[in-house]
Design an enzyme around this catalytic site. Sequence first.
Site, PDB file in Angstrom:
ATOM      1  N   ARG A   1       0.887  -1.168   0.000  1.00  0.00           N
ATOM      2  CA  ARG A   1       0.000   0.000   0.000  1.00  0.00           C
ATOM      3  C   ARG A   1       0.919   1.211   0.000  1.00  0.00           C
ATOM      4  NH1 ARG A   1      -2.579   4.127   0.051  1.00  0.00           N
ATOM      5  NH2 ARG A   1      -4.657   4.433   0.851  1.00  0.00           N
TER       6      ARG A   1
ATOM      7  N   GLU B   1     -10.539   4.266  -6.135  1.00  0.00           N
ATOM      8  CA  GLU B   1     -10.607   2.810  -6.238  1.00  0.00           C
ATOM      9  C   GLU B   1     -11.245   2.404  -7.558  1.00  0.00           C
ATOM     10  OE1 GLU B   1      -9.081   1.262  -3.753  1.00  0.00           O
ATOM     11  OE2 GLU B   1      -8.853   3.185  -2.731  1.00  0.00           O
TER      12      GLU B   1
ATOM     13  N   ARG C   1      -1.103  -5.490   4.772  1.00  0.00           N
ATOM     14  CA  ARG C   1      -0.257  -5.036   3.664  1.00  0.00           C
ATOM     15  C   ARG C   1       0.910  -4.224   4.206  1.00  0.00           C
ATOM     16  NH1 ARG C   1      -4.845  -1.926   0.276  1.00  0.00           N
ATOM     17  NH2 ARG C   1      -4.987  -0.994   2.339  1.00  0.00           N
TER      18      ARG C   1
END
Length: 181
Positions: A59, A67, A101
């Site tokens: 990320r 998105e 992440r």
Amino acid sequence: MGGMMSTDQISRKIAHLFLIVLLLLPVPVDAATITGKVIKVVDGDTIEVLQGNQPVRIRLNGIDAPEKGQAHGNKAKLFVLELVAQKVVAVEVVDTDKYGRSVGDVILPGGRDLNKEIVAAGYAWWYRKYSNDQSLGRLEEAARSAAAGSGRTRTLCRRGCGGSRRGVWLAVSRQTEPESR
């Protein structure tokens, strides 16, 4: 005879205790650099890097991009894809997010910072909630000014802009119409 330890035995016991204490201390897992080939661009702020034989989801630190399914989400993804596809990058990991992440700054071949490149191009915002990096704010403002100066405006905002829902980014681009004479 059996109750007394030699100086040598005491030194070894102290060394063992010291080693055990060191092993029990927390090690900052996030203070790492991952180097590998980019194998996937998930969206404008998330990529996958192959480290060894293991894909690592990254990320991008300090930025937020639209998105998939949101306005300009696909354009942001394509922009990132052009910069990183199949290239070897270095990721300076700064944290791990709630999804597991790695969060980091991605350094492109040649030393450019991917995170800053995306903001400077107008495809992402400075994510103030998670970053104190003022340079991202300056890049975001410069991108807005450049878009406005070219006759094309891109309004990037969160909730309350153009009817966007809470927590959803909305990017609105519109070409300004030439004035009729």
